[in-house]
Design a protein around this motif. Structure first.
Motif, mmCIF file in Angstrom:
data_model
loop_
_atom_site.group_PDB
_atom_site.id
_atom_site.type_symbol
_atom_site.label_atom_id
_atom_site.label_comp_id
_atom_site.label_asym_id
_atom_site.label_seq_id
_atom_site.Cartn_x
_atom_site.Cartn_y
_atom_site.Cartn_z
ATOM 1 N N LEU A 267 0.868 -1.182 0.000
ATOM 2 C CA LEU A 267 0.000 0.000 0.000
ATOM 3 C C LEU A 267 0.897 1.221 0.000
ATOM 4 N N ILE A 268 0.684 2.112 -0.939
ATOM 5 C CA ILE A 268 1.532 3.287 -1.133
ATOM 6 C C ILE A 268 0.724 4.532 -0.809
ATOM 7 N N THR A 269 1.267 5.370 0.068
ATOM 8 C CA THR A 269 0.606 6.621 0.410
ATOM 9 C C THR A 269 1.644 7.741 0.395
ATOM 10 N N SER A 270 1.194 8.927 0.052
ATOM 11 C CA SER A 270 2.110 10.067 -0.039
ATOM 12 C C SER A 270 1.338 11.369 0.165
ATOM 13 N N PRO A 271 2.072 12.440 0.420
ATOM 14 C CA PRO A 271 1.406 13.742 0.510
ATOM 15 C C PRO A 271 0.816 14.143 -0.843
ATOM 16 N N LEU A 272 -0.214 14.969 -0.818
ATOM 17 C CA LEU A 272 -0.799 15.470 -2.059
ATOM 18 C C LEU A 272 0.234 16.274 -2.839
ATOM 19 N N GLY A 273 0.171 16.182 -4.138
ATOM 20 C CA GLY A 273 1.033 16.981 -4.992
ATOM 21 C C GLY A 273 2.435 16.440 -5.190
ATOM 22 N N ILE A 274 2.711 15.229 -4.727
ATOM 23 C CA ILE A 274 4.049 14.659 -4.891
ATOM 24 C C ILE A 274 4.321 14.419 -6.374
ATOM 25 N N ASP A 275 5.554 14.534 -6.759
ATOM 26 C CA ASP A 275 5.954 14.297 -8.137
ATOM 27 C C ASP A 275 5.622 12.857 -8.534
ATOM 28 N N GLU A 276 5.038 12.694 -9.700
ATOM 29 C CA GLU A 276 4.624 11.377 -10.177
ATOM 30 C C GLU A 276 5.794 10.398 -10.289
ATOM 31 N N SER A 277 6.979 10.907 -10.570
ATOM 32 C CA SER A 277 8.144 10.024 -10.702
ATOM 33 C C SER A 277 8.459 9.310 -9.382
ATOM 34 N N ALA A 278 8.201 9.960 -8.254
ATOM 35 C CA ALA A 278 8.430 9.330 -6.950
ATOM 36 C C ALA A 278 7.461 8.175 -6.739
ATOM 37 N N LEU A 279 6.226 8.353 -7.155
ATOM 38 C CA LEU A 279 5.233 7.283 -7.038
ATOM 39 C C LEU A 279 5.543 6.135 -7.993
ATOM 40 N N ASN A 280 6.007 6.462 -9.192
ATOM 41 C CA ASN A 280 6.380 5.426 -10.150
ATOM 42 C C ASN A 280 7.562 4.608 -9.634
ATOM 43 N N LEU A 281 8.545 5.277 -9.045
ATOM 44 C CA LEU A 281 9.697 4.579 -8.479
ATOM 45 C C LEU A 281 9.241 3.618 -7.375
ATOM 46 N N THR A 282 8.325 4.064 -6.535
ATOM 47 C CA THR A 282 7.816 3.225 -5.449
ATOM 48 C C THR A 282 7.029 2.039 -5.996
ATOM 49 N N ALA A 283 6.215 2.260 -7.008
ATOM 50 C CA ALA A 283 5.467 1.157 -7.625
ATOM 51 C C ALA A 283 6.425 0.160 -8.278
ATOM 52 N N ASN A 284 7.489 0.664 -8.888
ATOM 53 C CA ASN A 284 8.505 -0.225 -9.477
ATOM 54 C C ASN A 284 9.191 -1.056 -8.398
ATOM 55 N N LEU A 285 9.453 -0.439 -7.251
ATOM 56 C CA LEU A 285 10.043 -1.174 -6.132
ATOM 57 C C LEU A 285 9.110 -2.307 -5.712
ATOM 58 N N ALA A 286 7.820 -2.034 -5.623
ATOM 59 C CA ALA A 286 6.846 -3.071 -5.259
ATOM 60 C C ALA A 286 6.946 -4.251 -6.213
#
Length: 184
Positions: free
Chosen positions: A150-169
């Motif tokens: 489950l991935i959670t982050s502050p609003l407005g975070i750069d999409e690349s940070a979320l993509n990196l986290t999803a790739n880690l998963a």
């Protein structure tokens, strides 16, 4: 160019993440840090990290990705210690069960808006649900395979940070799912 990853906390969770990341060893350099020198040496010996650093600020200084696999009671002090040394563009991923408070601490100690904080909740591979222990010796490369991140982050975070986290998963063998801190 290889991504530089720093894993802080090398017991079961951190060492398991490091072991899973060994499958992309040609694309990543894994630095490890643990307060306990014996734990750090054991993680390096078992191949969970490529090298260790006992100086926390220098361990994160060049990292593109920092993974916090430490107890909740160490997170605030760790974020305060590493904040000034985090480079622009770094993604810091927290694995603790406490989400909202940790995100507050990350915001408090982040030196700028170009450092990204993501919090994750990892579920264990069903094969290991009945095992006990949380030490480095219990680390497994497949500890999170067939689990969920489950991935959670502050609003407005750069999409690349979320993509990196999803790739880690996906590297961990877990299914990435996006959630808010309250749901987690």
């Amino acid at each position: 160019m290889a991504i530089k990853i720093c894993i802080i906390g090398l017991k079961q969770t951190g060492a398991s993440i490091g072991l899973a990341l060994s499958q992309i060893k040609d694309q990543a350099t894994r630095m490890g840090h643990d307060r306990d020198l014996t734990v750090a040496h054991m993680a390096e010996k078992m191949g969970a990290v490529d090298k260790t650093s006992f100086n926390l600020p220098s361990a994160v200084r060049d990292a593109d990705l920092v993974i916090l696999a430490i107890p909740v009671n160490q997170i605030r002090d760790t974020l305060e210690a590493i904040g000034p040394d985090l480079k622009p563009g770094v993604v810091v991923i927290d694995t603790s069960p406490l989400k909202e408070k940790v995100m507050e601490w990350a915001k408090e100690f982040s030196p700028g808006s170009d450092r990204y904080f993501v919090s994750v909740a990892l579920s264990t591979n069903p094969e290991y649900l009945m095992t006990t222990g949380d030490g480095t010796g219990e680390a497994r490369a497949d500890l999170f395979t067939h689990g969920t991140m489950l991935i959670t982050s502050p609003l407005g975070i750069d999409e690349s940070a979320l993509n990196l986290t999803a790739n880690l998963a996906e590297i961990l063998g877990a299914q990435p799912m996006f959630s808010d801190a309250v749901e987690v």
